[in-house]
Scaffold this active site. Structure first.
Site, PDB file in Angstrom:
ATOM      1  N   PRO A   1      -5.753  16.910  92.578  1.00 16.97           N
ATOM      2  CA  PRO A   1      -6.457  18.030  93.202  1.00 16.97           C
ATOM      3  C   PRO A   1      -7.309  18.796  92.180  1.00 16.97           C
ATOM      4  O   PRO A   1      -7.037  18.769  90.979  1.00 16.97           O
ATOM      5  CB  PRO A   1      -5.321  18.930  93.712  1.00 16.97           C
ATOM      6  CG  PRO A   1      -4.083  18.107  93.619  1.00 16.97           C
ATOM      7  CD  PRO A   1      -4.316  17.142  92.516  1.00 16.97           C
TER       8      PRO A   1
ATOM      9  N   SER B   1       3.025  33.840 112.576  1.00 16.33           N
ATOM     10  CA  SER B   1       2.987  33.290 111.226  1.00 16.33           C
ATOM     11  C   SER B   1       1.549  32.863 110.898  1.00 16.33           C
ATOM     12  O   SER B   1       0.955  32.055 111.620  1.00 16.33           O
ATOM     13  CB  SER B   1       3.922  32.073 111.145  1.00 16.33           C
ATOM     14  OG  SER B   1       3.409  31.130 110.232  1.00 16.33           O
TER      15      SER B   1
ATOM     16  N   TYR C   1       3.275   8.522  93.578  1.00 13.60           N
ATOM     17  CA  TYR C   1       2.341   8.721  92.465  1.00 13.60           C
ATOM     18  C   TYR C   1       2.243   7.512  91.534  1.00 13.60           C
ATOM     19  O   TYR C   1       1.192   6.891  91.437  1.00 13.60           O
ATOM     20  CB  TYR C   1       2.741   9.970  91.663  1.00 13.60           C
ATOM     21  CG  TYR C   1       2.719  11.214  92.535  1.00 13.60           C
ATOM     22  CD1 TYR C   1       1.511  11.721  92.999  1.00 13.60           C
ATOM     23  CD2 TYR C   1       3.894  11.843  92.932  1.00 13.60           C
ATOM     24  CE1 TYR C   1       1.472  12.835  93.826  1.00 13.60           C
ATOM     25  CE2 TYR C   1       3.858  12.961  93.750  1.00 13.60           C
ATOM     26  CZ  TYR C   1       2.650  13.447  94.195  1.00 13.60           C
ATOM     27  OH  TYR C   1       2.612  14.533  95.015  1.00 13.60           O
TER      28      TYR C   1
ATOM     29  N   SER D   1      -2.785  21.293 103.315  1.00 15.52           N
ATOM     30  CA  SER D   1      -1.845  22.023 102.481  1.00 15.52           C
ATOM     31  C   SER D   1      -2.289  23.463 102.317  1.00 15.52           C
ATOM     32  O   SER D   1      -3.477  23.732 102.153  1.00 15.52           O
ATOM     33  CB  SER D   1      -1.782  21.352 101.111  1.00 15.52           C
ATOM     34  OG  SER D   1      -0.783  21.945 100.348  1.00 15.52           O
ATOM     35  N   GLN D   2      -1.311  24.350 102.382  1.00 14.02           N
ATOM     36  CA  GLN D   2      -1.609  25.729 102.014  1.00 14.02           C
ATOM     37  C   GLN D   2      -1.239  25.898 100.540  1.00 14.02           C
ATOM     38  O   GLN D   2      -0.109  25.590 100.151  1.00 14.02           O
ATOM     39  CB  GLN D   2      -0.776  26.720 102.842  1.00 14.02           C
ATOM     40  CG  GLN D   2      -1.089  28.139 102.441  1.00 14.02           C
ATOM     41  CD  GLN D   2      -0.186  29.237 102.987  1.00 14.02           C
ATOM     42  OE1 GLN D   2       0.041  30.221 102.309  1.00 14.02           O
ATOM     43  NE2 GLN D   2       0.310  29.090 104.193  1.00 14.02           N
TER      44      GLN D   2
ATOM     45  N   HIS E   1      -1.475  14.807  89.508  1.00 20.59           N
ATOM     46  CA  HIS E   1      -0.496  15.316  90.467  1.00 20.59           C
ATOM     47  C   HIS E   1       0.954  14.897  90.208  1.00 20.59           C
ATOM     48  O   HIS E   1       1.880  15.542  90.705  1.00 20.59           O
ATOM     49  CB  HIS E   1      -0.922  14.814  91.857  1.00 20.59           C
ATOM     50  CG  HIS E   1      -0.531  15.695  92.986  1.00 20.59           C
ATOM     51  ND1 HIS E   1       0.603  16.472  92.973  1.00 20.59           N
ATOM     52  CD2 HIS E   1      -1.113  15.927  94.181  1.00 20.59           C
ATOM     53  CE1 HIS E   1       0.697  17.129  94.108  1.00 20.59           C
ATOM     54  NE2 HIS E   1      -0.335  16.828  94.862  1.00 20.59           N
TER      55      HIS E   1
ATOM     56  N   SER F   1       2.057  19.927 103.610  1.00 19.93           N
ATOM     57  CA  SER F   1       3.149  19.898 102.616  1.00 19.93           C
ATOM     58  C   SER F   1       4.065  21.090 102.794  1.00 19.93           C
ATOM     59  O   SER F   1       3.611  22.210 102.970  1.00 19.93           O
ATOM     60  CB  SER F   1       2.657  19.949 101.179  1.00 19.93           C
ATOM     61  OG  SER F   1       1.329  19.698 101.082  1.00 19.93           O
TER      62      SER F   1
ATOM     63  N   LYS G   1      -0.481  38.355 111.207  1.00 18.07           N
ATOM     64  CA  LYS G   1       0.714  39.170 110.929  1.00 18.07           C
ATOM     65  C   LYS G   1       0.770  40.373 111.869  1.00 18.07           C
ATOM     66  O   LYS G   1       1.831  40.701 112.396  1.00 18.07           O
ATOM     67  CB  LYS G   1       0.670  39.680 109.483  1.00 18.07           C
ATOM     68  CG  LYS G   1       1.224  38.732 108.453  1.00 18.07           C
ATOM     69  CD  LYS G   1       1.339  39.516 107.144  1.00 18.07           C
ATOM     70  CE  LYS G   1       1.653  38.679 105.967  1.00 18.07           C
ATOM     71  NZ  LYS G   1       1.744  39.459 104.733  1.00 18.07           N
ATOM     72  N   SER G   2      -0.389  41.004 112.083  1.00 11.90           N
ATOM     73  CA  SER G   2      -0.407  42.196 112.943  1.00 11.90           C
ATOM     74  C   SER G   2      -0.044  41.826 114.382  1.00 11.90           C
ATOM     75  O   SER G   2       0.382  42.665 115.162  1.00 11.90           O
ATOM     76  CB  SER G   2      -1.779  42.861 112.906  1.00 11.90           C
ATOM     77  OG  SER G   2      -2.710  42.030 113.577  1.00 11.90           O
ATOM     78  N   GLU G   3      -0.224  40.552 114.712  1.00 11.92           N
ATOM     79  CA  GLU G   3       0.135  40.074 116.057  1.00 11.92           C
ATOM     80  C   GLU G   3       1.520  39.424 116.051  1.00 11.92           C
ATOM     81  O   GLU G   3       1.886  38.719 116.993  1.00 11.92           O
ATOM     82  CB  GLU G   3      -0.907  39.067 116.554  1.00 11.92           C
ATOM     83  CG  GLU G   3      -2.303  39.648 116.715  1.00 11.92           C
ATOM     84  CD  GLU G   3      -2.411  40.638 117.869  1.00 11.92           C
ATOM     85  OE1 GLU G   3      -1.550  40.620 118.773  1.00 11.92           O
ATOM     86  OE2 GLU G   3      -3.363  41.451 117.857  1.00 11.92           O
ATOM     87  N   LYS G   4       2.237  39.604 114.959  1.00  7.89           N
ATOM     88  CA  LYS G   4       3.595  39.056 114.806  1.00  7.89           C
ATOM     89  C   LYS G   4       3.608  37.520 114.907  1.00  7.89           C
ATOM     90  O   LYS G   4       4.485  36.908 115.514  1.00  7.89           O
ATOM     91  CB  LYS G   4       4.567  39.670 115.821  1.00  7.89           C
ATOM     92  CG  LYS G   4       4.599  41.195 115.787  1.00  7.89           C
ATOM     93  CD  LYS G   4       5.995  41.707 115.938  1.00  7.89           C
ATOM     94  CE  LYS G   4       6.200  43.180 115.681  1.00  7.89           C
ATOM     95  NZ  LYS G   4       5.121  43.916 115.028  1.00  7.89           N
TER      96      LYS G   4
END
Ligand code: COA
Length: 625
Positions: free
Chosen positions: A119, A427, A106, A553-554, A342, A453, A422-425
């Site tokens: 961001p 991530s 940074y 990034s999530q 940031h 990240s 998730k329903s299909e196990k």
């Protein structure tokens, strides 16, 4: 996010007081002290993982060449010597990485913070369309931020968890009453939140004119929504003229140019005082002028651009002080969001604050006792010398080039959200990342270095490390998916392996065992020891591995919003997403100056990849997953 590292860095980071050393209050201090220290991973482990991470990115021939260089680094003693240096540093510091990271990622980064580093967040459009609505919402938002601030001040903010472990809360102490300050070689961050008399004002900017708005009564209670609304009306009424010099544009410039202009600006006593008032303020609120209207389909993308850069010198870019850590943006047409500097924090704490504020704005107004008349908020004056005017003009030119260059596409993927994987196990995050690999492969016929990240907040003063989403398994899956000779069952097996590999990488990263920050540390240690840079870091493969064409990034939020940021390389993409239960909000960015990239195109391929993978899973017996 933000995978950039000053590539040309050739000198040790001078120790300036890092923001992380701001003294924390008691309860949090105890919490902080209970957190583990970031470990230095074993050298051998990182080198093995580095070689593996290169596999999907370079040819076998290039890999063999790099393998020799890595072996030499391992066996010559150079690697071990640097590793010992890092281990010594880890013993002496609270976090061996955090100050280095702050400086290199940074404060020593010289490109403008606008688009390249800061961001933006696009909040849901509000249902007002006039000034009254704008000011009322802004008043409520300000009250909501002050409510959040009281939780920080009173230490009642709940400690956060990831994977069942407590997280470092330090970043919450860095985001209010703080500001970046440009410097000739590196910037710094000032933080007034823990000083003896912490600030009690915010800054409000309208028509490029800045105001100091005191938001607490003399008894220390925060102003009510009605009081704030009245004060905002006064500000609005005294800043109707639009012919003012957009002084804030200066903060959009290349950091070296801005540092020079800054020194010149604050030579004048009035200017210096005004700048200090902005820097000290708890946060900034930007009351934006309406932006050009666009179709409904494009409107979210237009708002994302408004949050990231303000639309250019002719629109709202002068209605900002981009060095300010938190700037909330409220426009007359109901568009709103935020842009943040940031250096002090990652997206998740910022979004946690926004979640709180958005919920707060939905609360009915409390009936309060009659209002005491308040003085007019102070207008911050600036003396514009010919030199300052010249600096503003140069900054305007550079900014407008940047604005035209940014291509941003915000969209809602509404076929499913995180509930489906998730329903299909599976991530959800790994599912989205693997879909992104498929989208990229379909567009370019290969994999690229991909950055996601990962939080290091399980450790004291932890920031981030990198999840490398392009893996051997993701490449095998995308190749398999495009192979018409393969049966669905084989494709699903490859998908499962790719998703598992990603999730395993994630677990490794959040537990401090990823490779990127360790490799950076070894390189910085060599610089600090004044030894020549080892060949491993001069190798083409290293440059390829660090050239993140996909920087992702999530940033999950309770609010139906999305964070957005620019690409970190000229020929790359920035991709940010917020997976909700039944839909996913995406923001994709690219540069128009690069003929090979196109944000809308990647968005299209991404939607298709997500649908195709869902189809594949649906068409294959579940028991096999
Ligand atoms: N089966 C069923 N459910 C699963 C699953 C599986 N195999 N794997 C995961 N899940 C569930 C999780 O339990 C979680 O449930 P929740 O919604 O009830 O909490 C949910 O799916 C999401 O998990 P996942 O998609 O695997 O991701 P995550 O929440 O663990 O996040 C990262 C992954 C990398 C985003 C996170 O670890 C991180 O580091 N975040 C910080 C990133 C950051 O700092 N970004 C900003 C930079 S500015």
């Amino acid at each position: 996010m933000l995978a950039f590292i000053a590539k040309s860095m050739a000198r040790p980071a001078r120790l300036v007081k890092p923001v992380s050393l701001v003294k924390l209050p008691g309860r949090y201090l105890a919490h902080q002290e209970g957190l583990p220290q970031l470990p230095v991973p074993p050298l051998q482990q990182t080198l093995n993982k580095y070689l593996l991470a290169l596999k999907p990115l370079i040819s076998q021939e290039e890999w063999d060449h790099t393998h020799k260089i890595v072996e030499d680094f391992r066996t010559s003693g150079v690697g071990e010597r640097l590793q010992k240096g890092l281990e010594r540093r880890a013993k002496k510091t609270e976090n061996w990485l955090s100050d280095w990271w702050l400086q290199t990622a940074y404060l020593e980064y010289r490109l403008p913070v606008v688009v390249h580093s800061s961001p933006g967040v696009v909040l849901p459009k509000q249902d007002f369309t006039d000034r009254q609505g704008q000011l009322r919402f802004a008043a409520k938002l300000i009250e909501g931020v002050l409510d959040f601030k009281s939780m920080v001040d009173n230490e009642t903010l709940p400690v956060e968890y990831l994977g069942g472990k407590q997280l470092c809360m330090n970043q919450y102490y860095q985001i209010l009453s703080s500001c970046r300050v440009p410097g000739p070689k590196r910037d710094s961050v000032v933080n007034y939140s823990q000083v003896k008399n912490p600030p009690t004002h915010i800054t409000v900017v309208h028509n490029f004119q800045f105001f100091q708005l005191d938001v607490y009564n003399s008894d220390g209670t925060p102003l009510t929504t009605d009081q704030i609304f009245n004060q905002l009306e006064k500000i609005w009424g005294t800043s109707l003229q639009t012919n003012k010099e957009p002084i804030g544009i200066l903060t959009t410039n290349h950091r070296n140019s801005w540092a020079k202009a800054y020194n010149n600006l604050i030579k004048d006593k009035t200017n210096k005082e005004s700048v200090r008032t902005i820097q000290k303020s708890i946060f900034t609120v930007c009351l934006d002028a309406p932006m050009p209207r666009v179709s409904n389909e494009l409107s979210r993308s237009r708002v994302a651009a408004q949050m990231l850069h303000g639309g250019g010198s002719g629109l709202n870019s002068g209605n900002r002080w981009f060095d300010k850590t938190l700037q909330f943006i409220v426009a007359e047409d109901g568009s709103c969001g935020l842009v943040y500097e940031h250096a002090p924090a990652e997206g998740p704490p910022i979004v946690a604050l926004l979640d709180h504020v958005v919920e707060y704005t939905k609360k009915p107004d409390l009936v309060r006792s009659p209002m005491i008349p308040l003085p007019m908020p102070k207008k911050l004056r600036f003396n514009i010398t010919p030199e300052v005017k010249n600096d503003i003009e140069k900054a305007k030119q550079n900014l407008n080039i940047m604005v035209h260059d940014l291509d941003v596409k915000v969209f809602v993927f509404d076929k499913f959200g995180k509930n489906f994987p998730k329903s299909e196990k599976l991530s959800p995050d790994a599912f989205i990342q693997v879909a992104l690999q498929l989208a990229y492969y379909r567009m370019y016929g290969g994999s690229c270095a991909t950055y996601e990240s990962a939080s290091l907040r399980m450790f004291r003063l932890g920031r981030t490390d990198t999840i490398r989403s392009a893996t051997v398994q993701s490449l095998e899956f995308v190749q398999g998916m495009e192979d018409s000779g393969k049966q669905n069952q084989e494709k699903v097996d490859l998908l499962r392996k790719a998703i598992l590999a990603h999730r395993n990488y994630t677990d490794m990263a959040i537990n401090g065992k990823a490779i990127d920050r360790h490799l950076l540390g070894l390189k910085l240690q060599a610089i600090e020891d004044l030894v020549s840079i080892p060949e491993i870091f001069m190798d083409t493969a290293y440059a390829i591995a660090m050239h993140f064409n996909l920087s992702t990034s999530q940033v999950p939020a309770k609010t139906d919003c999305v964070m957005c940021f620019g690409p970190v390389v000229p020929d790359g993409y920035g991709v940010c997403y917020n997976p909700m239960e039944d839909h996913i909000n995406f923001a994709v960015s690219a540069y128009n100056s690069c003929a090979e990239t196109n944000a809308a195109r990647l968005a299209h391929y991404l939607e298709k990849a997500l649908c195709d993978i869902q189809q594949l899973v649906h068409n294959t017996p579940k028991s096999k997953l």
